[in-house]
Design a protein around this motif. Structure first.
Motif, PDB file in Angstrom:
ATOM      1  N   PHE A 181       0.841  -1.194   0.000  1.00  0.00           N
ATOM      2  CA  PHE A 181       0.000   0.000   0.000  1.00  0.00           C
ATOM      3  C   PHE A 181       0.880   1.249   0.000  1.00  0.00           C
ATOM      4  N   SER A 182       0.426   2.267  -0.695  1.00  0.00           N
ATOM      5  CA  SER A 182       1.175   3.530  -0.689  1.00  0.00           C
ATOM      6  C   SER A 182       1.172   4.159   0.699  1.00  0.00           C
ATOM      7  N   GLU A 183       0.074   3.957   1.444  1.00  0.00           N
ATOM      8  CA  GLU A 183      -0.050   4.434   2.810  1.00  0.00           C
ATOM      9  C   GLU A 183      -0.605   3.302   3.678  1.00  0.00           C
ATOM     10  N   PRO A 184      -0.187   3.211   4.937  1.00  0.00           N
ATOM     11  CA  PRO A 184      -0.729   2.169   5.817  1.00  0.00           C
ATOM     12  C   PRO A 184      -2.250   2.279   5.934  1.00  0.00           C
ATOM     13  N   GLN A 185      -2.921   1.137   5.900  1.00  0.00           N
ATOM     14  CA  GLN A 185      -4.378   1.068   5.975  1.00  0.00           C
ATOM     15  C   GLN A 185      -4.774   0.588   7.375  1.00  0.00           C
ATOM     16  N   PHE A 186      -4.743   1.528   8.338  1.00  0.00           N
ATOM     17  CA  PHE A 186      -4.965   1.153   9.733  1.00  0.00           C
ATOM     18  C   PHE A 186      -6.367   0.608   9.972  1.00  0.00           C
ATOM     19  N   HIS A 187      -7.342   1.021   9.157  1.00  0.00           N
ATOM     20  CA  HIS A 187      -8.710   0.555   9.365  1.00  0.00           C
ATOM     21  C   HIS A 187      -8.864  -0.953   9.159  1.00  0.00           C
ATOM     22  N   LEU A 188      -7.873  -1.546   8.497  1.00  0.00           N
ATOM     23  CA  LEU A 188      -7.929  -2.998   8.295  1.00  0.00           C
ATOM     24  C   LEU A 188      -7.716  -3.768   9.593  1.00  0.00           C
ATOM     25  N   LEU A 189      -7.179  -3.085  10.606  1.00  0.00           N
ATOM     26  CA  LEU A 189      -7.012  -3.758  11.900  1.00  0.00           C
ATOM     27  C   LEU A 189      -8.360  -4.081  12.534  1.00  0.00           C
ATOM     28  N   LEU A 190      -9.363  -3.256  12.186  1.00  0.00           N
ATOM     29  CA  LEU A 190     -10.694  -3.495  12.721  1.00  0.00           C
ATOM     30  C   LEU A 190     -11.403  -4.620  11.985  1.00  0.00           C
ATOM     31  N   ASN A 191     -11.174  -4.690  10.664  1.00  0.00           N
ATOM     32  CA  ASN A 191     -11.796  -5.748   9.861  1.00  0.00           C
ATOM     33  C   ASN A 191     -10.895  -6.005   8.647  1.00  0.00           C
ATOM     34  N   SER A 192     -10.061  -7.019   8.730  1.00  0.00           N
ATOM     35  CA  SER A 192      -9.085  -7.293   7.669  1.00  0.00           C
ATOM     36  C   SER A 192      -9.734  -7.839   6.410  1.00  0.00           C
ATOM     37  N   SER A 193     -11.024  -8.212   6.503  1.00  0.00           N
ATOM     38  CA  SER A 193     -11.686  -8.776   5.330  1.00  0.00           C
ATOM     39  C   SER A 193     -12.423  -7.725   4.514  1.00  0.00           C
ATOM     40  N   LEU A 194     -12.294  -6.434   4.895  1.00  0.00           N
ATOM     41  CA  LEU A 194     -12.951  -5.377   4.144  1.00  0.00           C
ATOM     42  C   LEU A 194     -12.478  -5.360   2.705  1.00  0.00           C
ATOM     43  N   GLU A 195     -13.406  -5.145   1.778  1.00  0.00           N
ATOM     44  CA  GLU A 195     -13.047  -5.044   0.368  1.00  0.00           C
ATOM     45  C   GLU A 195     -12.552  -3.627   0.101  1.00  0.00           C
ATOM     46  N   LEU A 196     -11.347  -3.545  -0.402  1.00  0.00           N
ATOM     47  CA  LEU A 196     -10.718  -2.244  -0.600  1.00  0.00           C
ATOM     48  C   LEU A 196     -11.023  -1.710  -1.994  1.00  0.00           C
ATOM     49  N   THR A 197     -11.388  -0.444  -2.048  1.00  0.00           N
ATOM     50  CA  THR A 197     -11.612   0.219  -3.333  1.00  0.00           C
ATOM     51  C   THR A 197     -10.884   1.554  -3.329  1.00  0.00           C
ATOM     52  N   ASN A 198     -10.359   1.917  -4.487  1.00  0.00           N
ATOM     53  CA  ASN A 198      -9.650   3.187  -4.649  1.00  0.00           C
ATOM     54  C   ASN A 198      -8.485   3.333  -3.668  1.00  0.00           C
ATOM     55  N   VAL A 199      -7.835   2.231  -3.370  1.00  0.00           N
ATOM     56  CA  VAL A 199      -6.658   2.257  -2.498  1.00  0.00           C
ATOM     57  C   VAL A 199      -5.410   2.204  -3.370  1.00  0.00           C
ATOM     58  N   SER A 200      -4.508   3.129  -3.156  1.00  0.00           N
ATOM     59  CA  SER A 200      -3.300   3.216  -3.965  1.00  0.00           C
ATOM     60  C   SER A 200      -2.316   2.106  -3.578  1.00  0.00           C
ATOM     61  N   VAL A 201      -1.884   1.374  -4.599  1.00  0.00           N
ATOM     62  CA  VAL A 201      -0.920   0.281  -4.405  1.00  0.00           C
ATOM     63  C   VAL A 201       0.300   0.556  -5.268  1.00  0.00           C
ATOM     64  N   GLN A 202       1.472   0.226  -4.765  1.00  0.00           N
ATOM     65  CA  GLN A 202       2.709   0.457  -5.503  1.00  0.00           C
ATOM     66  C   GLN A 202       3.627  -0.756  -5.379  1.00  0.00           C
ATOM     67  N   GLY A 203       4.639  -0.770  -6.215  1.00  0.00           N
ATOM     68  CA  GLY A 203       5.638  -1.830  -6.120  1.00  0.00           C
ATOM     69  C   GLY A 203       6.513  -1.637  -4.896  1.00  0.00           C
ATOM     70  N   CYS A 204       7.364  -2.612  -4.655  1.00  0.00           N
ATOM     71  CA  CYS A 204       8.234  -2.555  -3.472  1.00  0.00           C
ATOM     72  C   CYS A 204       9.281  -1.449  -3.655  1.00  0.00           C
ATOM     73  N   GLN A 205       9.195  -0.421  -2.830  1.00  0.00           N
ATOM     74  CA  GLN A 205      10.076   0.732  -2.951  1.00  0.00           C
ATOM     75  C   GLN A 205      11.334   0.617  -2.087  1.00  0.00           C
ATOM     76  N   TYR A 206      11.295  -0.258  -1.102  1.00  0.00           N
ATOM     77  CA  TYR A 206      12.386  -0.317  -0.132  1.00  0.00           C
ATOM     78  C   TYR A 206      13.024  -1.707  -0.052  1.00  0.00           C
ATOM     79  N   GLY A 207      12.879  -2.469  -1.128  1.00  0.00           N
ATOM     80  CA  GLY A 207      13.435  -3.812  -1.136  1.00  0.00           C
ATOM     81  C   GLY A 207      12.448  -4.841  -0.616  1.00  0.00           C
ATOM     82  N   TRP A 208      12.947  -5.995  -0.204  1.00  0.00           N
ATOM     83  CA  TRP A 208      12.094  -7.103   0.208  1.00  0.00           C
ATOM     84  C   TRP A 208      12.561  -7.687   1.535  1.00  0.00           C
ATOM     85  N   THR A 209      11.636  -8.275   2.212  1.00  0.00           N
ATOM     86  CA  THR A 209      11.932  -9.046   3.418  1.00  0.00           C
ATOM     87  C   THR A 209      11.701 -10.515   3.092  1.00  0.00           C
ATOM     88  N   TYR A 210      12.691 -11.363   3.391  1.00  0.00           N
ATOM     89  CA  TYR A 210      12.633 -12.770   2.990  1.00  0.00           C
ATOM     90  C   TYR A 210      12.454 -13.688   4.193  1.00  0.00           C
TER      91      TYR A 210
END
Length: 547
Positions: free
Chosen positions: A84-113
């Motif tokens: 996500f371009s910005e953290p989606q804190f509201h997902l902590l309340l309900n992680s199954s919410l269907e997201l719309t118009n949420v900005s998504v981007q590629g990995c900008q800071y590398g990867w965690t393995y």
């Protein structure tokens, strides 16, 4: 006397041949440690985008951090290549919410393995994932490109300068470039050194079977080739053990390269091919090795009687039918050689393509990758024992064709078996792997018998070049699964059936002494003609397929 008669006098299968085969088993054991190393060297562990500013999530669990920063894919798993371009804190309340118009981007800071299975692989070393995953698969292609060009070099040079000399060069090159690969500090350095390793190790691949066969009589050719080939399967199982114990790619490469030192030392006891020496007119060297053979095989009377002058007639018998000018073009000089070379090209390409498609897919059958690697190696043992029975009963040609076709059929069946049937898919894949290895085992024996001594290593080099072309393509075919998941297996199924069918057009070689010259090939190809020296044939001539 011809060479087969000479070999009978010094002992066609005794202690000398057993020692030679044992020395040739070591390189066969080492070959899969590099040829199939890509499975572990370039393994891609579970990964997700690295999340910046971790301190702001200090009060959250690892799972919660992922929930608000990493989107899920269509399977419900966390995405490997997006965040996500910005953290989606509201997902902590309900992680199954269907997201719309949420900005998504590629990995900008590398990867965690996930480091639970691998300490380090080249994928984690240089982040060869997501849009760079093709570079990861390309490392196997680079290696097989090296093998492909090494086949041309070692095939030609082994016929020019001798089997043993080029064998030593192959050992040294594999050791040097293998160690350099393990010390690579950049992807470019790794790609170059792995390519050179592949080019070097190809000598061990294409020289072993012909050198062993040129020292044994007709009756023991098949068992010699099968015994030597069995050590490839043992190497497969050994690779599973080494990879299980060594989880860092640097040390894994070093561990698989250092055994070449033992091979270099063992060269002291390996003899050059007396067939090749006689063809090249090196009578003194041929005499020395034949005398050693006779003494080790307890043929002391003949050992005392044989001398360089007595070998001159045998050498002249061969050389008078040869103008001495040979190259890869010679493989297409006569009608029978052209037929052999074109058909063998198709069979070698198809066998290599299918073998590596199966061998490099060790994670899709419901078993752990180490266990799958071990089982794939283990199943090759009964497959090779089956080869020993079949090539002597139904001949080389039919064994070759049906081994490759049945391997393809197994891959075709797995296309329609649901992925939920893990055990069934594993069984079918293991059977297919056995048939693919059976195909390769017959190939090394068959091609060595088809080509004459003067062109045997060139023929092996040419065939290996074509095979490695198939091996180069195999890793890249896996990228087609982004178009359609079963596409790699579908391509393998079609390739196996088409290429396997071309083997029906090859001549049969069961029970025939090894040809020495091109003229021998043409003589043997005519049914009912006299044998190589004008007498009634003791063995059957080459039998052409009527298909």
């Amino acid at each position: 006397m011809n060479f087969e008669e000479l070999l009978r006098e010094v002992g066609g299968f005794g202690r000398f041949q057993i020692l030679t085969l044992l020395l040739l088993c070591l390189p066969r054991l080492l070959l899969p440690l590099h040829f199939l190393l890509h499975n572990f060297l370039a393994a891609t562990p579970g990964h997700h985008c690295a999340i910046p500013h971790q301190q702001q999530f200090a009060n959250l669990t690892k799972e919660e951090v992922l929930i608000i920063n990493i989107p899920r894919d269509f399977n419900g798993a966390f995405s490997s290549c997006e965040m996500f371009s910005e953290p989606q804190f509201h997902l902590l309340l309900n992680s199954s919410l269907e997201l719309t118009n949420v900005s998504v981007q590629g990995c900008q800071y590398g990867w965690t393995y996930d480091r639970s299975q691998f300490i380090s692989t080249i994928a984690t070393q240089w982040d060869l994932v997501c849009e760079r995953k093709s570079l990861n698969q390309a490392t196997a292609t680079f290696f097989f490109f090296g093998v492909m060009f090494g086949a041309v070099i070692f095939g030609d040079f082994s016929d020019r300068f001798g089997r043993k000399r080029m064998f030593l060069v192959s050992y040294l090159g594999t050791l040097i470039f293998g160690v350099l690969s393990s010390a690579s500090v950049s992807y470019s350095m790794f790609a170059v050194t792995r390519t050179l390793t592949g080019m070097s190790i190809c000598g061990l691949s294409i020289i072993v079977i012909p050198l062993g066969m040129e020292w044994v009589d007709i009756e023991h050719r098949t068992i010699s080739a099968v015994i030597t080939s069995l050590f490839w399967s043992f190497g497969n199982m050994l690779l599973a053990l080494i990879a299980y114990l060594v989880r860092d790619w640097h040390w894994l490469l070093l561990t698989t390269s250092l055994p070449c030192i033992v091979g270099i030392v063992s060269m002291r006891w390996l003899s050059e091919s007396a067939r090749w020496l006689l063809i090249k007119g090196k009578l003194k060297e041929a005499h020395r090795h034949l005398k050693r053979c006779a003494r080790m095989n307890r043929k002391k009377e003949f050992a005392d009687k044989i001398n360089p002058e007595s070998l001159r007639k045998t050498a002249a018998m061969i050389s008078q039918k040869s103008d001495g000018n040979y190259s890869y073009i010679s493989l297409f000089r006569t009608p029978m050689l052209r037929r052999i070379s074109f058909c063998m090209a198709a069979v070698w390409f198809g066998s290599a393509f299918c073998y590596y498609i199966i061998s490099m897919n060790i994670t899709g059958f419901g078993l752990g990758m180490y266990m799958t690697q071990f089982v794939f190696g283990f199943i090759e043992v009964p497959a090779k024992l089956l080869v020993f029975v079949m090539v002597n009963r139904i001949g080389r040609r039919k064994s070759q064709a049906w081994a490759l076709i049945l391997s393809g059929l197994c891959m075709g069946i797995n296309i329609i078996v649901p992925t939920s049937q893990g055990i069934l898919r594993s069984v079918i894949a293991i059977i297919g792997k056995g048939f693919s290895e059976a195909s390769f085992t017959v190939l090394f024996l068959y091609s060595s018998e088809l080509y004459p001594t003067i062109l045997r290593q060139s023929g092996q080099g040419y065939c290996s070049f074509i095979a490695r072309l198939g091996a180069c393509v195999a890793p890249l075919v896996f990228l087609l699964d982004s178009i359609w998941k079963p596409l790699p297996q579908t391509a393998s199924f079609a390739m196996a059936v088409l290429c396997g069918s071309s083997a029906f057009f090859l001549p049969e070689t069961r029970g025939i002494r090894l040809p020495e010259t091109i003229e021998d090939i043409e003589k043997q190809s005519s049914k009912g003609k006299k044998n190589l020296h004008g007498d009634t044939p003791e063995v059957a001539p080459l039998q052409l397929s009527q298909n």
